[in-house]
Design a protein around this motif. Structure first.
Motif, PDB file in Angstrom:
ATOM      1  N   MET A   1      41.568   7.264   6.086  1.00  0.00           N
ATOM      2  CA  MET A   1      41.742   8.547   5.399  1.00  0.00           C
ATOM      3  C   MET A   1      42.195   9.636   6.381  1.00  0.00           C
ATOM      4  O   MET A   1      41.735   9.706   7.507  1.00  0.00           O
ATOM      5  N   GLU A   2      43.117  10.490   5.915  1.00  0.00           N
ATOM      6  CA  GLU A   2      43.571  11.576   6.779  1.00  0.00           C
ATOM      7  C   GLU A   2      42.432  12.574   7.020  1.00  0.00           C
ATOM      8  O   GLU A   2      41.495  12.655   6.235  1.00  0.00           O
ATOM      9  N   THR A   3      42.552  13.277   8.077  1.00  0.00           N
ATOM     10  CA  THR A   3      41.472  14.227   8.346  1.00  0.00           C
ATOM     11  C   THR A   3      41.900  15.681   8.153  1.00  0.00           C
ATOM     12  O   THR A   3      41.219  16.596   8.592  1.00  0.00           O
ATOM     13  N   ASP A   4      43.057  15.871   7.470  1.00  0.00           N
ATOM     14  CA  ASP A   4      43.472  17.253   7.164  1.00  0.00           C
ATOM     15  C   ASP A   4      42.458  17.901   6.232  1.00  0.00           C
ATOM     16  O   ASP A   4      42.111  17.334   5.201  1.00  0.00           O
ATOM     17  N   ILE A   5      42.034  19.080   6.610  1.00  0.00           N
ATOM     18  CA  ILE A   5      41.117  19.788   5.717  1.00  0.00           C
ATOM     19  C   ILE A   5      41.946  20.689   4.798  1.00  0.00           C
ATOM     20  O   ILE A   5      42.729  21.523   5.260  1.00  0.00           O
ATOM     21  N   VAL A   6      41.822  20.511   3.481  1.00  0.00           N
ATOM     22  CA  VAL A   6      42.621  21.327   2.560  1.00  0.00           C
ATOM     23  C   VAL A   6      41.807  22.444   1.914  1.00  0.00           C
ATOM     24  O   VAL A   6      42.360  23.454   1.502  1.00  0.00           O
ATOM     25  N   ILE A   7      40.496  22.240   1.815  1.00  0.00           N
ATOM     26  CA  ILE A   7      39.660  23.344   1.326  1.00  0.00           C
ATOM     27  C   ILE A   7      38.563  23.568   2.348  1.00  0.00           C
ATOM     28  O   ILE A   7      37.906  22.613   2.771  1.00  0.00           O
ATOM     29  N   LYS A   8      38.419  24.798   2.760  1.00  0.00           N
ATOM     30  CA  LYS A   8      37.376  25.100   3.735  1.00  0.00           C
ATOM     31  C   LYS A   8      36.702  26.394   3.297  1.00  0.00           C
ATOM     32  O   LYS A   8      37.357  27.426   3.152  1.00  0.00           O
ATOM     33  N   THR A   9      35.412  26.338   3.018  1.00  0.00           N
ATOM     34  CA  THR A   9      34.723  27.567   2.636  1.00  0.00           C
ATOM     35  C   THR A   9      33.608  27.847   3.619  1.00  0.00           C
ATOM     36  O   THR A   9      33.045  26.934   4.220  1.00  0.00           O
ATOM     37  N   GLU A  10      33.334  29.130   3.768  1.00  0.00           N
ATOM     38  CA  GLU A  10      32.290  29.532   4.694  1.00  0.00           C
ATOM     39  C   GLU A  10      31.479  30.645   4.042  1.00  0.00           C
ATOM     40  O   GLU A  10      31.988  31.731   3.800  1.00  0.00           O
ATOM     41  N   LYS A  11      30.244  30.336   3.728  1.00  0.00           N
ATOM     42  CA  LYS A  11      29.301  31.305   3.147  1.00  0.00           C
ATOM     43  C   LYS A  11      29.922  32.075   1.984  1.00  0.00           C
ATOM     44  O   LYS A  11      29.787  33.305   1.884  1.00  0.00           O
ATOM     45  N   LEU A  12      30.614  31.374   1.120  1.00  0.00           N
ATOM     46  CA  LEU A  12      31.290  32.010  -0.008  1.00  0.00           C
ATOM     47  C   LEU A  12      30.252  32.437  -1.044  1.00  0.00           C
ATOM     48  O   LEU A  12      29.442  31.640  -1.500  1.00  0.00           O
ATOM     49  N   THR A  13      30.291  33.743  -1.396  1.00  0.00           N
ATOM     50  CA  THR A  13      29.259  34.297  -2.280  1.00  0.00           C
ATOM     51  C   THR A  13      29.905  35.123  -3.382  1.00  0.00           C
ATOM     52  O   THR A  13      30.883  35.822  -3.147  1.00  0.00           O
ATOM     53  N   LYS A  14      29.339  34.996  -4.595  1.00  0.00           N
ATOM     54  CA  LYS A  14      29.787  35.878  -5.688  1.00  0.00           C
ATOM     55  C   LYS A  14      28.569  36.452  -6.393  1.00  0.00           C
ATOM     56  O   LYS A  14      27.708  35.717  -6.848  1.00  0.00           O
ATOM     57  N   ARG A  15      28.504  37.765  -6.421  1.00  0.00           N
ATOM     58  CA  ARG A  15      27.428  38.450  -7.132  1.00  0.00           C
ATOM     59  C   ARG A  15      27.986  39.107  -8.377  1.00  0.00           C
ATOM     60  O   ARG A  15      29.082  39.647  -8.367  1.00  0.00           O
ATOM     61  N   THR A  59      32.556  38.002  -3.416  1.00  0.00           N
ATOM     62  CA  THR A  59      31.875  39.196  -2.942  1.00  0.00           C
ATOM     63  C   THR A  59      31.834  39.185  -1.411  1.00  0.00           C
ATOM     64  O   THR A  59      32.040  40.204  -0.764  1.00  0.00           O
ATOM     65  N   SER A  60      31.557  38.011  -0.835  1.00  0.00           N
ATOM     66  CA  SER A  60      31.601  37.898   0.623  1.00  0.00           C
ATOM     67  C   SER A  60      31.865  36.448   1.012  1.00  0.00           C
ATOM     68  O   SER A  60      31.854  35.560   0.160  1.00  0.00           O
ATOM     69  N   GLY A  61      32.087  36.228   2.270  1.00  0.00           N
ATOM     70  CA  GLY A  61      32.379  34.877   2.744  1.00  0.00           C
ATOM     71  C   GLY A  61      33.870  34.650   2.869  1.00  0.00           C
ATOM     72  O   GLY A  61      34.673  35.505   2.476  1.00  0.00           O
ATOM     73  N   ASN A  62      34.240  33.501   3.448  1.00  0.00           N
ATOM     74  CA  ASN A  62      35.643  33.182   3.651  1.00  0.00           C
ATOM     75  C   ASN A  62      35.981  31.827   3.056  1.00  0.00           C
ATOM     76  O   ASN A  62      35.105  30.983   2.905  1.00  0.00           O
ATOM     77  N   ALA A  63      37.268  31.663   2.773  1.00  0.00           N
ATOM     78  CA  ALA A  63      37.729  30.350   2.349  1.00  0.00           C
ATOM     79  C   ALA A  63      39.222  30.249   2.562  1.00  0.00           C
ATOM     80  O   ALA A  63      39.943  31.255   2.470  1.00  0.00           O
ATOM     81  N   THR A  64      39.672  29.045   2.901  1.00  0.00           N
ATOM     82  CA  THR A  64      41.108  28.801   2.909  1.00  0.00           C
ATOM     83  C   THR A  64      41.401  27.610   2.016  1.00  0.00           C
ATOM     84  O   THR A  64      40.648  26.648   1.959  1.00  0.00           O
ATOM     85  N   ASP A  69      44.614  31.881   3.091  1.00  0.00           N
ATOM     86  CA  ASP A  69      43.412  32.678   2.913  1.00  0.00           C
ATOM     87  C   ASP A  69      43.243  33.098   1.447  1.00  0.00           C
ATOM     88  O   ASP A  69      44.208  33.567   0.827  1.00  0.00           O
ATOM     89  N   ILE A  70      42.032  32.990   0.902  1.00  0.00           N
ATOM     90  CA  ILE A  70      41.898  33.307  -0.532  1.00  0.00           C
ATOM     91  C   ILE A  70      41.901  34.800  -0.837  1.00  0.00           C
ATOM     92  O   ILE A  70      41.960  35.192  -1.985  1.00  0.00           O
ATOM     93  N   TYR A  71      41.800  35.643   0.195  1.00  0.00           N
ATOM     94  CA  TYR A  71      41.890  37.080  -0.092  1.00  0.00           C
ATOM     95  C   TYR A  71      43.337  37.559  -0.044  1.00  0.00           C
ATOM     96  O   TYR A  71      43.784  38.313  -0.883  1.00  0.00           O
TER      97      TYR A  71
END
Lengths: 248, 368
Positions: A1-15, A59-64, A69-71
Motif C-alpha cells: 500500500m502507498e504511504t501517501d497521506i490524503v487526509i490529515k486532521t489535527e485537533k479538528l473541532t466544531k462547536r 471552529t478550531s484545528g487543522n486539516a489538509t 488546506d481546508i480553510y
C-alpha cells in the motif's frame, strides 16, 4: 500500500454554541484506503465529514485534504473530492443519462470524456436499458449505486460517502461494496460513514466516534483482538456504552 | 459558461416534467385574467328598477325611455305607487326606484325647478352609489337636451369628462393588478420552492461540494424562471388586449422593462424565503400566505389605498407590486414614459437591490 497521506486532521473541532459536535479529532487517511467512520447517530460523524468537504468551517484545528488546506484552499479541494450525501443525491426527475451528463458537466468534464465515461459506467452497472428512464423510477439499490458512480465520475482523489447504504437490502449492499472496492483499486480513497457494523468489517481501517471524540482507530481485526470480541458489533457496544449523548 | 448552460437546461427539465409547476405557471395567469376580466367587474349591468310615474306626461315619458334604452337598467314596472315601491324593495328584487311627481313637465318648463326622487337599496352601498350615478347622469343628459332649446338664465353646467378611461371599464384597473399579482406570486413561489427542493433532496449539498460557484447555482436557477415569467407576461398582455380591449398606449419596451424589475424583485424575495426554510411545504406556505394577502390588499387594484388608515397606507409602500401597478397603469393607459414614472422605477430597483443583498449574505452564511 502507498504511504501517501490524503487526509490529515489535527485537533479538528466544531462547536455549535455550547455544544461540541466534534472534539479535537486527529487522524490520517492514506491514499487508496477504505476508511470507515463509525459511530452512533449524533456522535458527530456527519459534522466531521462536512468540515472535510468544505461544507462547514471548523471552529478550531487543522486539516489538509489531498494536500490542500481546508480553510484557504477549498476551491482546489472541491476539484479533488467527490461527495454522496446521506439523502439520495441525484435528480429524480432527470433520466440516468441526464444525471450523468449534468454532474459530469459541472465538474468540467469535456463532452468526449463524458460520453466515454458514461458508456463505461452504464456498462459496469448493467443499466443499458435503463439509461433513458427517470431516476425516480429506479429501485433504491440502483439509485445508490448510480449515485456513487456519478460521485466518482471525475476521478477524484477522495470520495466522501455519508451513510450511503441506508435502507438498502444486504445483497445490494454487498454489490455496492464491490463498487467501492473497484474504486479503491483504481486508487480512489474512500471515506465512508456508516452505522452498519457488518460494513465496518469491509473497511481497511476504522475510527469509532463516541460523543464527538475518536475512541478507537485501527484495522477491524486489531480492534476485535483488542476488545477480545468476535464481531464489530461487540466492539461497538463496548465503546459506545460510555456515551452520554442520546441517539436521536 | 458551459456549466452554466448545463444548469439552466437542467432547470428547464424540472419545470417541463412537473405538470403541477406548468399548471401553476401558465394556468394561473389565464384563470386570473378571465376571472378578473369577466366575472369580477365593477360595472353594473341590467339592474332591475321600478318607476312610480305620477306625472305621466311627456317629460317623464322621455326620461323613462332613456332609462330603458341604457343597458344599465331594466325597468320591471313603471306604474307603481309609493307604497308598492317599498314592497318591491322588501322583496329584494329591485335595486333602484325613480319617482316622478305630478305636474313634472309643467314644473320643469315653467318654474325651472322640477324634482325627481331616486331611491336606492343602500344595503350594498357601492352598488347604490353607482346606480344613482348612472340614473342622475341620464336625467342630466335629458335636461341638457332641453336647455339646448330653451336658454335658462344663470345655469351652471357641469361637464364631466372621464379621461383615459371614458367608458369607466373595470378591466383597465384589473389587468395591471393581475399582472402584478401573477408575476410576483409565481416568481416568488417558483424560486423558493425550487431551491428548497434541492435542499430537501440532498442535491444542494452535492452542488455546494462541487467546484461550481454557489452564486452561479442561484443565478442559473433564476434564469429559467425569469424567462418563463416574460412568456407569462406576454400571454397576459395578448389575452387582455385581444379579449378585453385593454390598450397599451405607452412603450411596450418600457412595460417589459418595468416587469423585468418586478420579476427580479420577486426572484430575490423567493431566494430570501428559500434561505429561511428547509421544507418545500413551508416555502410554499410562506410564499402563498405571505404574498397573496398583502399583494391583493395593498397593490391598489382591489381596494383603493387612499381610503385606508395612514398606518396601512405606509405599509403599502413596502409592497413592491404597488409601485409596479402605478407604473404599469401609467404606461398602458396614460401612455406615459420613463420621465414620468422614474420614481416608481427607482423604488422597485432599490427594493430588488436590498433583497438581493440580504439573501446573498444569508446564502453565504449557510455555506459556512
Amino acid at each position: 500500500m502507498e504511504t501517501d497521506i490524503v487526509i490529515k486532521t489535527e485537533k479538528l473541532t466544531k462547536r455549535f454554541g455550547d455544544f461540541i459536535a466534534t472534539n479535537q479529532i486527529t487522524f490520517d487517511v492514506q491514499a487508496g484506503e477504505i476508511f470507515g467512520f463509525l459511530g452512533a447517530n449524533g456522535a458527530g460523524k456527519t459534522t466531521a465529514m462536512k468540515m472535510l468537504c468544505g461544507l462547514s468551517t471548523p471552529t478550531s484545528g487543522n486539516a489538509t485534504i489531498a494536500g490542500f488546506d481546508i480553510y484557504r484552499e477549498t476551491e482546489q479541494i472541491k476539484k479533488n473530492i467527490g461527495y454522496m450525501s446521506q439523502k439520495f443525491s441525484l435528480y429524480e426527475d432527470l433520466t440516468v443519462l441526464e444525471n450523468i451528463n449534468f454532474f459530469g458537466g459541472i465538474y468540467g468534464l469535456s463532452k468526449k470524456r463524458l460520453s466515454e465515461k458514461s458508456e463505461s459506467l452504464i456498462e459496469t452497472l448493467n443499466m443499458k436499458e435503463l439509461r433513458k428512464k427517470l431516476v425516480g423510477s429506479l429501485p433504491l439499490g440502483w439509485k445508490q449505486k448510480l449515485a456513487f458512480s456519478v460521485s466518482i465520475l471525475h476521478e477524484p482523489k477522495i470520495v466522501f460517502l455519508d451513510e450511503p447504504t441506508g435502507g438498502v437490502d444486504p445483497v445490494t449492499r454487498r454489490q455496492f461494496w464491490d463498487l467501492l472496492y473497484a474504486a479503491a483499486d483504481r486508487g480512489i480513497t474512500i471515506f465512508v460513514t456508516t452505522h452498519y457494523m457488518d460494513e465496518a468489517e469491509y473497511c481497511n481501517r476504522i475510527t469509532m466516534m463516541v460523543d464527538g471524540e475518536i475512541k478507537a482507530l485501527d484495522t477491524p481485526k486489531k480492534l476485535m483482538q483488542q476488545y477480545s470480541s468476535d464481531s464489530m458489533d461487540e466492539v461497538f457496544y463496548e465503546l459506545a456504552r460510555g456515551a452520554k449523548r442520546k441517539a436521536d | 459558461m458551459n456549466q452554466f448552460l448545463l444548469f439552466v437546461r437542467k432547470e428547464f427539465y424540472h419545470v417541463f416534467r412537473d405538470p403541477k409547476t406548468l399548471l401553476l405557471l401558465f394556468g394561473m395567469p389565464i384563470a386570473q385574467i378571465i376571472l378578473f376580466g369577466f366575472a369580477l367587474t365593477n360595472e353594473i349591468k341590467n339592474s332591475t328598477i321600478v318607476i312610480a310615474d305620477y306625472a305621466n306626461d311627456i317629460a317623464s315619458h322621455q326620461i323613462i325611455e332613456k332609462l330603458a334604452a341604457s343597458n344599465n337598467f331594466e325597468i320591471q314596472n313603471q306604474n307603481l305607487s309609493h307604497v308598492e315601491i317599498e314592497g318591491a324593495f322588501k322583496k329584494g328584487d329591485i335595486k333602484l326606484a325613480i319617482v316622478f311627481p305630478a305636474n313634472f313637465n309643467n314644473d320643469l318648463l315653467h318654474t325651472n325647478n322640477a324634482q325627481v326622487q331616486i331611491i336606492a337599496d343602500a344595503s350594498d352601498p357601492n352598488t347604490a352609489n353607482t346606480l344613482t350615478n348612472y340614473a342622475s347622469t341620464i336625467i342630466k343628459d335629458y335636461q341638457r337636451e332641453l336647455t339646448g332649446n330653451i336658454m335658462a338664465p344663470l345655469q351652471i353646467n357641469t361637464n364631466v369628462r372621464m379621461i383615459y378611461n371614458p367608458e369607466l371599464k373595470g378591466v383597465f384597473n384589473f389587468v395591471p393588478g393581475v399582472m402584478a399579482l401573477v408575476l410576483l406570486l409565481v416568481c416568488v413561489l417558483m424560486t423558493s420552492v425550487s431551491i428548497v427542493r434541492e435542499k430537501e433532496s440532498g442535491t444542494m449539498e452535492v452542488l455546494l461540494v462541487s467546484p461550481f460557484n454557489p452564486i452561479l447555482v442561484i443565478i442559473s436557477k433564476a434564469v429559467p424562471y425569469f424567462f418563463l415569467s416574460i412568456i407569462n407576461l406576454t400571454v397576459i398582455l395578448v389575452l387582455s388586449t385581444t379579449l378585453m380591449g385593454m390598450p397599451i398606449n405607452g412603450s411596450i419596451g418600457l412595460l417589459y422593462f418595468e416587469s423585468s424589475l418586478l420579476i427580479l424583485c420577486a426572484l430575490s424575495l423567493g431566494l430570501l424565503i428559500s434561505n429561511s426554510t428547509d421544507s418545500q411545504q413551508a416555502a410554499m406556505l410562506i410564499s402563498l400566505m405571505g404574498m397573496l394577502l398583502p399583494v391583493m390588499m395593498f397593490t391598489g387594484f382591489m381596494f383603493p389605498l387612499e381610503n385606508m388608515p395612514t398606518g396601512l397606507q405606509l405599509f403599502a409602500n413596502i409592497v413592491p407590486s404597488k409601485w409596479y401597478y402605478i407604473a404599469v397603469k401609467s404606461i398602458m393607459i396614460k401612455g406615459l414614459g420613463l420621465s414620468e414614472i422614474w420614481r416608481e422605477t427607482l423604488i422597485l430597483a432599490g427594493m430588488t437591490a436590498v433583497l438581493l443583498t440580504i439573501s446573498n449574505r444569508k446564502f453565504k452564511i449557510r455555506l459556512s
